[in-house]
Design a protein around this motif. Structure first.
Motif, PDB file in Angstrom:
ATOM      1  N   THR A   1      74.325  95.493  56.585  1.00 18.58           N
ATOM      2  CA  THR A   1      75.091  94.459  55.862  1.00 18.58           C
ATOM      3  C   THR A   1      75.407  94.957  54.463  1.00 18.58           C
TER       4      THR A   1
ATOM      5  N   HIS B   1      68.301  87.408  60.417  1.00 13.73           N
ATOM      6  CA  HIS B   1      69.512  87.794  61.158  1.00 13.73           C
ATOM      7  C   HIS B   1      70.398  86.591  61.484  1.00 13.73           C
TER       8      HIS B   1
ATOM      9  N   VAL C   1      73.289  85.149  60.593  1.00 18.62           N
ATOM     10  CA  VAL C   1      74.725  85.169  60.918  1.00 18.62           C
ATOM     11  C   VAL C   1      74.943  85.867  62.261  1.00 18.62           C
TER      12      VAL C   1
ATOM     13  N   LEU D   1      79.618  92.897  58.399  1.00 17.24           N
ATOM     14  CA  LEU D   1      79.088  91.740  57.672  1.00 17.24           C
ATOM     15  C   LEU D   1      78.937  92.086  56.195  1.00 17.24           C
TER      16      LEU D   1
HETATM   17  N1  URA Z   1      72.695  87.267  58.371  1.00 15.55           N
HETATM   18  C1  URA Z   1      72.505  88.401  59.088  1.00 15.55           C
HETATM   19  O1  URA Z   1      72.551  88.388  60.313  1.00 15.55           O
HETATM   20  N2  URA Z   1      72.277  89.541  58.411  1.00 15.55           N
HETATM   21  C2  URA Z   1      72.254  89.620  57.061  1.00 15.55           C
HETATM   22  O2  URA Z   1      72.057  90.697  56.499  1.00 15.55           O
HETATM   23  C3  URA Z   1      72.451  88.440  56.334  1.00 15.55           C
HETATM   24  C4  URA Z   1      72.672  87.273  57.021  1.00 15.55           C
END
Ligand code: URA
Length: 262
Positions: free
Chosen positions: A115, A210, A212, A226
């Motif tokens: 990310t 995790h 998002v 991301l």
């Molecule tokens: N959500 C995710 O899946 N990864 C991240 O690094 C931040 C939020």
């Protein structure tokens, strides 16, 4: 904070001038000047934010805490140490890696290794504790690119699902959870300073492991890119190159604290 005072030997010791005994010697030698006058008393109280301290002619930046905005790049981890990968702390230079009076440098929340984007690194543990507390619900906004593109009705269905909130399955040792309502907006977002593109912006009000990636996986899709672009009312400064950082201005610290939401 006009009345924020600290002993000079403690300040200089934190700034890397050795033990308090070493600092005492330095002061005896006349190398330390406070507000234009040589200072010899290691117990002298210094007003952080208003007094000026020079050591051997070089001004010492007096601050209790540091607040860094990093545009995190991929392939670095948010950890103090990692046997395999570089950490975000390896990207900092010596001017911010010394000990601060306020505490140790730490990440205000974590981003995964793959990310990118807004990461706050600070010594202000009280602020981190407050902003990351589950009940605080600080909004965090992410630019997301998805593996599977969607037609208009697919996009509308996603927007509605995120707006209602939904259950997210367990991942490994991490329990499943009921994700709070979140805001999803589809548009073509060009990422500044990068060839990456995002399909949507997602704002969530919590910070599960995790989160998002797991939310989109729950809908049968996959996050392929991301980037965090905002935290609370603080937006990532897009002029910061990936892997670089700068200190927050006082105003930005207020925005982060939630004192100033302009
Ligand atoms: N959500 C995710 O899946 N990864 C991240 O690094 C931040 C939020």
């Amino acid at each position: 904070m006009a009345n924020d005072c600290e002993r000079i030997d403690k300040i200089l010791s934190h700034h890397g001038f050795g033990s308090r005994k070493d600092v005492k010697k330095l002061m005896r030698g006349g190398f330390v000047v406070v507000n234009g006058k040589a200072a010899f008393d290691p117990g002298m109280q210094i007003r952080i934010g208003s007094d000026t301290v020079l050591v051997d002619g070089v001004e010492i930046k007096l601050q209790r805490d540091v607040y860094i905005m990093m545009n995190k790049c991929r392939d670095v981890v948010c950890a103090n140490r990692d046997g395999e990968h570089r950490t975000v702390f390896d990207l900092l230079d010596d001017s911010v890696r010394h000990k601060f009076l306020g505490g140790d440098l730490h990440c205000m929340g974590r981003l995964d290794i793959d990310t990118e984007g807004l990461l706050i690194i600070t010594t202000d543990g009280a602020l981190t504790h407050r902003l990351l507390a589950p009940k605080t619900h600080v909004p965090k906004t992410y630019a997301v690119a998805l593996r599977d593109s969607l037609d208009e009705s697919g996009k509308a269905a996603y927007v509605e699902k995120f707006a209602r909130g939904f259950f997210v399955d367990r991942e490994g040792n991490e329990d499943g959870f009921d994700a709070l309502p979140a805001e999803l907006e589809f548009a073509d977002f060009e990422m500044e300073n990068s060839s990456e593109k995002a399909d949507c912006l997602l704002t969530i009000y919590e910070g599960k492991f995790h989160q998002v990636k797991r939310m989109f996986a729950q809908l049968g899709n996959e996050v392929v890119y991301l980037k965090r672009v905002a935290m609370g009312a603080l937006k990532l400064d897009a002029s910061i190159p990936l892997g670089s950082y700068r200190e927050l201005s006082e105003r930005e610290v207020s925005v982060l604290r939630g004192d100033d939401s302009d």
